[in-house]
Design a protein around this motif. Structure first.
Motif, PDB file in Angstrom:
ATOM      1  N   ILE A  41       0.837  -1.188   0.000  1.00 39.08           N
ATOM      2  CA  ILE A  41       0.000   0.000   0.000  1.00 39.08           C
ATOM      3  C   ILE A  41       0.873   1.238   0.000  1.00 39.08           C
ATOM      4  N   GLU A  42       0.284   2.323  -0.400  1.00 40.95           N
ATOM      5  CA  GLU A  42       1.067   3.542  -0.505  1.00 40.95           C
ATOM      6  C   GLU A  42       1.299   4.146   0.879  1.00 40.95           C
ATOM      7  N   SER A  43       0.226   4.589   1.457  1.00 41.05           N
ATOM      8  CA  SER A  43       0.289   5.008   2.851  1.00 41.05           C
ATOM      9  C   SER A  43      -1.141   4.927   3.330  1.00 41.05           C
ATOM     10  N   THR A  44      -1.305   4.877   4.627  1.00 47.55           N
ATOM     11  CA  THR A  44      -2.670   4.674   5.091  1.00 47.55           C
ATOM     12  C   THR A  44      -3.373   5.997   5.290  1.00 47.55           C
ATOM     13  N   GLY A  45      -4.692   5.935   5.189  1.00 44.11           N
ATOM     14  CA  GLY A  45      -5.502   7.124   5.369  1.00 44.11           C
ATOM     15  C   GLY A  45      -5.273   7.765   6.721  1.00 44.11           C
ATOM     16  N   LEU A  46      -5.094   6.932   7.714  1.00 43.26           N
ATOM     17  CA  LEU A  46      -4.945   7.461   9.072  1.00 43.26           C
ATOM     18  C   LEU A  46      -3.757   8.394   9.166  1.00 43.26           C
ATOM     19  N   MET A  47      -2.691   8.047   8.453  1.00 42.17           N
ATOM     20  CA  MET A  47      -1.468   8.826   8.610  1.00 42.17           C
ATOM     21  C   MET A  47      -1.462  10.082   7.743  1.00 42.17           C
TER      22      MET A  47
ATOM     23  N   VAL B 283     -12.134  22.581   3.820  1.00 46.29           N
ATOM     24  CA  VAL B 283     -13.235  21.632   3.968  1.00 46.29           C
ATOM     25  C   VAL B 283     -13.032  20.432   3.048  1.00 46.29           C
ATOM     26  N   ASN B 284     -12.563  20.717   1.842  1.00 50.89           N
ATOM     27  CA  ASN B 284     -12.271  19.618   0.918  1.00 50.89           C
ATOM     28  C   ASN B 284     -11.262  18.651   1.492  1.00 50.89           C
ATOM     29  N   LYS B 285     -10.215  19.234   2.038  1.00 51.79           N
ATOM     30  CA  LYS B 285      -9.142  18.418   2.574  1.00 51.79           C
ATOM     31  C   LYS B 285      -9.678  17.538   3.699  1.00 51.79           C
ATOM     32  N   LEU B 286     -10.492  18.137   4.543  1.00 53.76           N
ATOM     33  CA  LEU B 286     -11.033  17.375   5.666  1.00 53.76           C
ATOM     34  C   LEU B 286     -11.964  16.277   5.173  1.00 53.76           C
ATOM     35  N   GLU B 287     -12.742  16.585   4.157  1.00 53.42           N
ATOM     36  CA  GLU B 287     -13.644  15.560   3.632  1.00 53.42           C
ATOM     37  C   GLU B 287     -12.856  14.414   3.024  1.00 53.42           C
ATOM     38  N   ARG B 288     -11.825  14.785   2.283  1.00 49.40           N
ATOM     39  CA  ARG B 288     -11.006  13.751   1.669  1.00 49.40           C
ATOM     40  C   ARG B 288     -10.373  12.867   2.744  1.00 49.40           C
TER      41      ARG B 288
ATOM     42  N   LEU C 131     -22.223   5.411   7.414  1.00 51.19           N
ATOM     43  CA  LEU C 131     -22.580   6.725   6.873  1.00 51.19           C
ATOM     44  C   LEU C 131     -21.341   7.418   6.302  1.00 51.19           C
ATOM     45  N   LEU C 132     -20.217   7.122   6.934  1.00 48.68           N
ATOM     46  CA  LEU C 132     -18.963   7.714   6.490  1.00 48.68           C
ATOM     47  C   LEU C 132     -18.580   7.217   5.095  1.00 48.68           C
ATOM     48  N   ARG C 133     -19.103   6.051   4.746  1.00 48.68           N
ATOM     49  CA  ARG C 133     -18.680   5.413   3.507  1.00 48.68           C
ATOM     50  C   ARG C 133     -19.625   5.701   2.351  1.00 48.68           C
ATOM     51  N   TYR C 134     -20.704   6.406   2.615  1.00 51.20           N
ATOM     52  CA  TYR C 134     -21.689   6.639   1.561  1.00 51.20           C
ATOM     53  C   TYR C 134     -21.083   7.181   0.268  1.00 51.20           C
ATOM     54  N   PRO C 135     -20.206   8.202   0.366  1.00 52.38           N
ATOM     55  CA  PRO C 135     -19.648   8.703  -0.896  1.00 52.38           C
ATOM     56  C   PRO C 135     -18.941   7.627  -1.706  1.00 52.38           C
ATOM     57  N   ARG C 136     -18.348   6.693  -0.979  1.00 44.74           N
ATOM     58  CA  ARG C 136     -17.631   5.639  -1.701  1.00 44.74           C
ATOM     59  C   ARG C 136     -18.567   4.690  -2.424  1.00 44.74           C
ATOM     60  N   TYR C 137     -19.696   4.374  -1.785  1.00 47.16           N
ATOM     61  CA  TYR C 137     -20.657   3.509  -2.469  1.00 47.16           C
ATOM     62  C   TYR C 137     -21.113   4.186  -3.756  1.00 47.16           C
ATOM     63  N   ILE C 138     -21.410   5.472  -3.601  1.00 47.67           N
ATOM     64  CA  ILE C 138     -21.925   6.202  -4.756  1.00 47.67           C
ATOM     65  C   ILE C 138     -20.880   6.247  -5.868  1.00 47.67           C
ATOM     66  N   TYR C 139     -19.667   6.518  -5.466  1.00 45.86           N
ATOM     67  CA  TYR C 139     -18.596   6.593  -6.453  1.00 45.86           C
ATOM     68  C   TYR C 139     -18.422   5.266  -7.190  1.00 45.86           C
TER      69      TYR C 139
ATOM     70  N   GLN D 155     -11.475  12.193   5.585  1.00 49.73           N
ATOM     71  CA  GLN D 155     -12.460  11.286   6.180  1.00 49.73           C
ATOM     72  C   GLN D 155     -12.631  10.040   5.316  1.00 49.73           C
ATOM     73  N   LEU D 156     -12.657  10.254   4.021  1.00 52.18           N
ATOM     74  CA  LEU D 156     -12.795   9.112   3.121  1.00 52.18           C
ATOM     75  C   LEU D 156     -11.591   8.188   3.220  1.00 52.18           C
ATOM     76  N   GLN D 157     -10.421   8.805   3.299  1.00 53.38           N
ATOM     77  CA  GLN D 157      -9.205   7.987   3.380  1.00 53.38           C
ATOM     78  C   GLN D 157      -9.162   7.219   4.695  1.00 53.38           C
ATOM     79  N   LEU D 158      -9.604   7.878   5.742  1.00 48.97           N
ATOM     80  CA  LEU D 158      -9.664   7.198   7.032  1.00 48.97           C
ATOM     81  C   LEU D 158     -10.584   5.993   6.940  1.00 48.97           C
ATOM     82  N   ASP D 159     -11.681   6.203   6.274  1.00 43.91           N
ATOM     83  CA  ASP D 159     -12.643   5.112   6.150  1.00 43.91           C
ATOM     84  C   ASP D 159     -12.031   3.934   5.405  1.00 43.91           C
TER      85      ASP D 159
END
Ligand code: SF4
Lengths: 312, 518
Positions: free
Chosen positions: A273-279, B493-498, B85-93, B500-504
């Motif tokens: 993986i590239e890097s994780t979302g958390l980081m 806001v974009n960065k924060l939204e992104r 709910l956090l993953r909704y954008p991903r389902y849609i995508y 969140q998706l990456q965290l998910d």
């Protein structure tokens, strides 16, 4: 006489062993002439120097035969060696000799000999003075000294092998080698990728044996000490633990040079993986996450890490 | 259930359904299951509001109800579903990549409404598409995509009312028959077509219509099948990994194999069912531009790679393959955790961590030697990792008295434990990101509202074809510094939204793995 306690150079030691060998071959004594013939490449002065040292260490004796001088090995009996020594010295010498090239710690000498510390110290000093034993610092504990016979080469576990100089672990040296090895393998992976379209030959071309890498490192000349192939394998293993390299072992073909054992092959791998979302946001590495709470002293809305990251 | 998870659920409920639902949801989380009466008392909200909130939650499959011990229906919040709910954008995508704009809109409608009848979805989506594009899309086309989504099981029927005793109004039992789960009902397309032209939404119009004009699927509701999406997303993650490791062609082959195995095996088994080499050949040649002779080498590198994505179970007929989902997932999880350790504690700690993962149990001294890190540093790193609970220690006393000086400490890694810990951190981080996002919007509320007003004015001006100078004048109501501030807020806001998706994404893989281990 060279009793000034200076470091004995390699050449001198070499010469001395040669003299001793010669004497061993001729237990009846060696004449000056024979010595000159057998031990070539040395000057009279050097030889005299060596002989003198050996004599002073009580390892040789001089006999007179007619007009000639004869050198003869002294019987290397322990009691002979520590001639003129008292019983205590004999015991301690014996204990140290038993310890071999691993050496022995002063405390253990005390236990084994049942002598008082002051006595042991005195004895050790006198033995050291006679150049029968020496003290060597161990890498595993910097303050610990171990004693062994004077002419022994200390064990790897004492000196630490290639990675130690003066009891210090050369972590920078290890790091440099780690990076160089990786560079080499990565380069190999790159060229393998460019050279071919077939996945199997690509994979095979990206492998390098530990020998190849060893050669590469030696040619780079970054190491002052000579490294063995095992040393390089130890470095390569650290790369495996770094997750950058993988290893396979194959039975090597019996070629003229090798005995046909195992060959260890290494190759660089891409991480999964590239890097994780958390980081990717500061909370991933945040040291104060436990305390961070909305409404608290540290909170997501007043967080400086967040601000820096978002403003960036 | 952890505090971080609850907090995250709570903010997600607020973000999607507003504060009343959040309040009810939070109460349910705190108390476990509750009957309606207690909910009213504890929330201090009027009955109507509580009922409404529960309705919303049930509709979105976030609350479950059953008869409790005292004979009243009790409600329970399904936190795991709320996290989705956090993953909704991903389902849609993903629906978009699979089935185009129509697929995207169908999934979006279903997600925002929780559950809908087929006729309603098709009607709404057709309407939206014809508004958005010049040409529009026919009802038939939309229906076809819907049917495809059902056939591929991305959309499924909701459970239906099975028994409800009007005499004793306790909780009804809901059920769904497996064979009906993906059964397409009849719908009358001409009804949708009729309402298409009118401005009124179709649902409203139907109410006044007679039995004749009623849609026959009125009580068949559909919802998004999250499990199926997760299955798809997981396969996607494996394919990406294959691509990183072995290149795009290997990824294509793996994708084909996964698709072949998809329909016949239990999606959550540790390995997929077997696929023969012959099948792989046929499918790969048909679906990709990889030619047959290229395939066997790729199969062999895929099976031999240390990421263990594919394994060969038999040699019969050129080989039979299965995708070792569980093992591959484990590799991914390990990679994620490594990257966490590396970023948080540095590469040396990461080396120690992986070393322990590989060698299982090691003593301090062994770690030092194998990792080739100086003794002092090794000590520091292991203790740091130990303190942060990434490592565990096993005591092996040499004597009966357990004296520390005569005890070995063997360090080891408990991967599930670390996994859960990292997931926790993700929950917290996601919560923080959402909080920050809320705060940013709150701070700039005035400005954002102003922008909206200005835009509205400009839109009306444009409609009335006002001249450019007038529009420019209105536009200048927002000063340059304000403009800069706005664009900054937008990027933040974009960065924060992104993020969140990456965290998910991280959470997805990790929770998948945790559930696998159960
Ligand atoms: S918001 Fe800031 S303080 Fe809170 S966890 Fe994230 S980085 Fe740390």
């Amino acid at each position: 006489m060279t009793e000034d306690g200076k470091e004995v150079s390699d050449m001198q030691v070499d010469l001395e062993t040669r003299i001793i060998q010669l004497c061993q071959q001729n237990p009846n004594g060696v004449t000056d002439k024979l010595m000159q013939a057998e031990i070539s490449g040395t000057t009279v002065k050097e030889r005299a120097h060596g002989l003198n040292r050996l004599l002073s260490q009580d390892r040789l004796e001089i006999l007179k035969q007619g007009k000639q001088l004869l050198y003869r090995l002294k019987t290397s009996d322990n009691s002979q060696k520590v001639k003129g020594a008292d019983n205590e010295e004999k015991i301690v010498y014996q204990i140290i000799e038993d310890a071999g090239n691993k050496g022995i710690w002063i405390r253990d000498i005390r236990f084994k000999s049942n002598l008082l510390l002051t006595q042991v110290n005195k004895v050790l000093k006198s033995l050291e003075g006679k150049k029968l034993i020496k003290a060597v610092k161990s890498v595993s504990a910097s303050k610990k000294k171990v004693y062994m016979l004077y002419n022994l080469e200390p064990d790897r576990s004492i000196t630490g092998g290639a990675w130690y100089s003066d009891q210090d672990f050369e972590s920078e040296f290890v790091e440099v080698l780690n990076q160089q090895c990786f560079k080499f393998l990565q380069q190999k992976l790159m060229t393998a990728r460019e050279a071919t379209n077939d996945p199997i030959s690509e994979r095979n071309a990206s492998y390098a044996s530990s020998k190849d890498i060893w050669k590469f490192i030696n040619e780079l000349g970054i190491s002052k000490v000579t490294l063995s192939a095992e040393d390089i394998e130890a470095i390569l293993d650290t790369l495996i633990y770094d997750g950058k390299v993988e290893k396979t072992i194959v039975a090597s073909q019996v070629t003229s040079g090798s005995t046909g054992g195992m060959t260890r092959l290494y190759r660089a791998v891409e991480p999964l993986i590239e890097s994780t979302g958390l980081m990717r946001l500061p909370c991933g590495v945040c040291p104060v996450m436990e305390e961070c709470q909305e409404g608290g002293a540290i909170s997501p809305s007043n967080c400086l890490y967040m601000k820096q990251w978002l403003d960036y | 259930m952890s505090k971080a998870k609850n907090n995250l659920c709570s903010v997600l409920l607020k973000e999607h359904f507003g504060e009343v639902v959040q309040k009810i949801g939070t109460l349910l989380m705190k108390k476990g299951s509750m009957p309606l009466r207690l909910l009213i008392i504890d929330s201090k909200l009027p009955l109507q509001k509580v009922k409404k909130a529960l309705c919303v939650l049930i509709q979105h499959n976030l609350v479950e109800f059953k008869v409790g011990s005292r004979g009243f229906p009790e409600y329970t919040l399904l936190t795991d579903n709320a996290l989705l709910l956090l993953r909704y954008p991903r389902y849609i995508y993903n629906a978009k990549t699979l089935y185009g704009d129509t697929g995207e809109l169908i999934i979006e409608e279903l997600l925002t409404n929780g559950q809908m009848t087929m006729s309603a979805v098709v009607g709404k989506v057709t309407l939206r598409l014809s508004e958005a594009t010049e040409s529009g899309v026919s009802v038939n086309q939309v229906k076809d995509v819907f049917v495809k989504l059902v056939e591929t099981q991305f959309v499924q029927r909701c459970s239906v009312l099975q028994s409800f005793d009007a005499e004793k109004p306790v909780a009804p039992t809901m059920n769904v028959y497996e064979k009906e789960m993906y059964l397409i009902p009849e719908i009358k397309l001409h009804l949708i077509r009729k309402s298409e032209g009118s401005d009124e939404p179709p649902a409203k119009k139907r109410r006044v219509e007679t039995q004749e004009d009623k849609q026959p699927d009125e009580d068949i509701y559909w919802r998004v099948n999250f499990d199926r999406f997760h299955h798809y997303l997981r396969d996607q993650a494996l394919i990406t990994a294959a691509s990183r490791r072995l290149g795009p062609k290997a990824a294509d082959i793996l994708r084909t194999i996964l698709r072949l195995a998809e329909t016949r095996s239990d999606p959550w088994a540790p390995t997929t069912c077997c696929v023969s080499q012959q099948e792989v050949f046929e499918a790969v040649v048909k679906e990709t531009n990889i030619v047959k002779p290229e395939i066997p080498p790729y199969l062999s590198v895929l099976t031999e790679d240390s990421a263990s994505l594919l394994s060969k179970v038999e040699d019969r007929g050129g080989g039979v393959y299965t995708v070792t989902t569980y093992k591959a997932l484990q590799q991914l999880v390990e990679a994620i955790i490594m990257s966490v350790v590396e970023d948080r504690f540095g590469s040396k700690c990461c080396r120690i961590f992986r070393l322990l993962l590989m060698k299982k149990y090691l003593e301090q001294k062994q770690i030092e030697d194998l990792a080739m890190i100086p003794a002092k540093d090794t000590k520091e790193y292991t203790y740091k990792l130990f303190q942060e609970k990434f490592l565990n220690a096993h005591e092996v006393p040499r004597t009966m008295d357990h004296a520390p000086s005569r005890t070995f400490f063997l360090f080891y890694v408990n991967i599930s434990q670390v996994c859960r810990m990292v997931v926790e951190r993700c929950y917290k981080a996601a919560h923080n990101a959402i909080s920050r996002q809320e705060w940013e919007t709150r701070e700039n509320k005035r400005l954002l509202e102003k922008q909206q007003r200005v835009e509205a004015i400009i839109a009306t001006l444009r409609e009335n074809s006002a001249d450019q100078t007038q529009i420019d004048e209105v536009e200048e109501m927002i000063t340059p510094p304000e403009r800069a501030q706005l664009s900054h807020t937008k990027s933040v806001v974009n960065k924060l939204e992104r993020s969140q998706l990456q965290l998910d994404e991280t959470m997805f893989i990790l929770t998948l793995f945790i559930n696998f281990r159960k």
